[in-house]
Design a protein around this motif. Sequence first.
Motif, PDB file in Angstrom:
ATOM      1  N   ALA A   1      76.483  21.640  24.932  1.00 54.58           N
ATOM      2  CA  ALA A   1      76.185  21.146  26.274  1.00 54.58           C
ATOM      3  C   ALA A   1      77.344  20.334  26.846  1.00 54.58           C
ATOM      4  O   ALA A   1      77.610  20.384  28.046  1.00 54.58           O
ATOM      5  CB  ALA A   1      74.916  20.305  26.249  1.00 54.58           C
ATOM      6  N   LYS A   2      78.038  19.606  25.994  1.00 59.05           N
ATOM      7  CA  LYS A   2      79.163  18.800  26.467  1.00 59.05           C
ATOM      8  C   LYS A   2      80.385  19.650  26.796  1.00 59.05           C
ATOM      9  O   LYS A   2      81.169  19.295  27.672  1.00 59.05           O
ATOM     10  CB  LYS A   2      79.543  17.750  25.422  1.00 59.05           C
ATOM     11  N   THR A   3      80.562  20.747  26.097  1.00 66.03           N
ATOM     12  CA  THR A   3      81.749  21.577  26.331  1.00 66.03           C
ATOM     13  C   THR A   3      81.527  22.678  27.358  1.00 66.03           C
ATOM     14  O   THR A   3      82.486  23.292  27.810  1.00 66.03           O
ATOM     15  CB  THR A   3      82.227  22.234  25.023  1.00 66.03           C
ATOM     16  N   ALA A   4      80.297  22.921  27.768  1.00 70.30           N
ATOM     17  CA  ALA A   4      80.021  24.011  28.709  1.00 70.30           C
ATOM     18  C   ALA A   4      80.691  23.825  30.070  1.00 70.30           C
ATOM     19  O   ALA A   4      81.324  24.766  30.559  1.00 70.30           O
ATOM     20  CB  ALA A   4      78.522  24.203  28.858  1.00 70.30           C
ATOM     21  N   PRO A   5      80.591  22.663  30.721  1.00 75.20           N
ATOM     22  CA  PRO A   5      81.232  22.544  32.044  1.00 75.20           C
ATOM     23  C   PRO A   5      82.754  22.716  32.011  1.00 75.20           C
ATOM     24  O   PRO A   5      83.284  23.496  32.809  1.00 75.20           O
ATOM     25  CB  PRO A   5      80.837  21.139  32.520  1.00 75.20           C
ATOM     26  N   PRO A   6      83.491  22.042  31.111  1.00 75.63           N
ATOM     27  CA  PRO A   6      84.933  22.271  31.108  1.00 75.63           C
ATOM     28  C   PRO A   6      85.307  23.707  30.729  1.00 75.63           C
ATOM     29  O   PRO A   6      86.267  24.266  31.272  1.00 75.63           O
ATOM     30  CB  PRO A   6      85.473  21.300  30.063  1.00 75.63           C
ATOM     31  N   ALA A   7      84.540  24.306  29.840  1.00 77.91           N
ATOM     32  CA  ALA A   7      84.832  25.686  29.441  1.00 77.91           C
ATOM     33  C   ALA A   7      84.601  26.646  30.602  1.00 77.91           C
ATOM     34  O   ALA A   7      85.402  27.559  30.826  1.00 77.91           O
ATOM     35  CB  ALA A   7      83.968  26.076  28.246  1.00 77.91           C
ATOM     36  N   SER A   8      83.524  26.444  31.351  1.00 80.08           N
ATOM     37  CA  SER A   8      83.262  27.330  32.482  1.00 80.08           C
ATOM     38  C   SER A   8      84.312  27.176  33.570  1.00 80.08           C
ATOM     39  O   SER A   8      84.718  28.159  34.194  1.00 80.08           O
ATOM     40  CB  SER A   8      81.865  27.077  33.051  1.00 80.08           C
ATOM     41  N   VAL A   9      84.800  25.955  33.790  1.00 75.58           N
ATOM     42  CA  VAL A   9      85.871  25.743  34.768  1.00 75.58           C
ATOM     43  C   VAL A   9      87.149  26.423  34.301  1.00 75.58           C
ATOM     44  O   VAL A   9      87.848  27.066  35.088  1.00 75.58           O
ATOM     45  CB  VAL A   9      86.091  24.229  35.009  1.00 75.58           C
ATOM     46  N   SER A  10      87.462  26.314  33.031  1.00 72.93           N
ATOM     47  CA  SER A  10      88.664  26.960  32.497  1.00 72.93           C
ATOM     48  C   SER A  10      88.574  28.478  32.616  1.00 72.93           C
ATOM     49  O   SER A  10      89.535  29.133  33.027  1.00 72.93           O
ATOM     50  CB  SER A  10      88.868  26.581  31.030  1.00 72.93           C
ATOM     51  N   ILE A  11      87.436  29.032  32.278  1.00 70.66           N
ATOM     52  CA  ILE A  11      87.252  30.484  32.373  1.00 70.66           C
ATOM     53  C   ILE A  11      87.336  30.945  33.822  1.00 70.66           C
ATOM     54  O   ILE A  11      87.963  31.967  34.124  1.00 70.66           O
ATOM     55  CB  ILE A  11      85.921  30.899  31.717  1.00 70.66           C
ATOM     56  N   ALA A  12      86.739  30.182  34.731  1.00 69.67           N
ATOM     57  CA  ALA A  12      86.785  30.549  36.147  1.00 69.67           C
ATOM     58  C   ALA A  12      88.214  30.480  36.681  1.00 69.67           C
ATOM     59  O   ALA A  12      88.636  31.337  37.462  1.00 69.67           O
ATOM     60  CB  ALA A  12      85.879  29.629  36.959  1.00 69.67           C
ATOM     61  N   THR A  13      88.962  29.480  36.262  1.00 62.80           N
ATOM     62  CA  THR A  13      90.349  29.350  36.699  1.00 62.80           C
ATOM     63  C   THR A  13      91.178  30.524  36.193  1.00 62.80           C
ATOM     64  O   THR A  13      91.990  31.086  36.938  1.00 62.80           O
ATOM     65  CB  THR A  13      90.950  28.019  36.207  1.00 62.80           C
ATOM     66  N   ILE A  14      90.975  30.915  34.959  1.00 66.04           N
ATOM     67  CA  ILE A  14      91.694  32.063  34.396  1.00 66.04           C
ATOM     68  C   ILE A  14      91.305  33.334  35.152  1.00 66.04           C
ATOM     69  O   ILE A  14      92.142  34.205  35.392  1.00 66.04           O
ATOM     70  CB  ILE A  14      91.403  32.194  32.883  1.00 66.04           C
ATOM     71  N   ALA A  15      90.033  33.428  35.556  1.00 67.80           N
ATOM     72  CA  ALA A  15      89.560  34.607  36.283  1.00 67.80           C
ATOM     73  C   ALA A  15      90.024  34.620  37.737  1.00 67.80           C
ATOM     74  O   ALA A  15      89.808  35.593  38.440  1.00 67.80           O
ATOM     75  CB  ALA A  15      88.043  34.678  36.221  1.00 67.80           C
ATOM     76  N   GLY A  16      90.639  33.538  38.190  1.00 70.27           N
ATOM     77  CA  GLY A  16      91.170  33.500  39.550  1.00 70.27           C
ATOM     78  C   GLY A  16      90.270  32.824  40.559  1.00 70.27           C
ATOM     79  O   GLY A  16      90.521  32.902  41.755  1.00 70.27           O
ATOM     80  N   ILE A  17      89.229  32.179  40.107  1.00 68.87           N
ATOM     81  CA  ILE A  17      88.328  31.463  41.010  1.00 68.87           C
ATOM     82  C   ILE A  17      88.756  30.005  41.043  1.00 68.87           C
ATOM     83  O   ILE A  17      88.916  29.365  40.006  1.00 68.87           O
ATOM     84  CB  ILE A  17      86.866  31.578  40.533  1.00 68.87           C
TER      85      ILE A  17
END
Length: 73
Positions: free
Chosen positions: A17-33
């Motif tokens: 739960a603690k790592t989900a928000p930063p991980a989702s932001v990182s994945i979205a940034t890599i995906a171009g969002i």
Amino acid sequence: MSTTQQSAAESASAMIAKTAPPASVSIATIAGIQVSELVLWATLVYTVLMICHKALAFWRDLRRDHCRVQEDS
């Protein structure tokens, strides 16, 4: 399930739960969002869910009051 297994499962879920928000932001940034776009969509989804929740609660209250009036008649 023993106490140590339960605490290990709880701490694992807390770590996820603690790592989900930063991980989702990182994945979205890599995906171009862009992060601002991600926040915009998350806010929109949250707002729509809260409106639906309030509308459902309002409808249930009206229905409950309507049933009481019919029972009293």
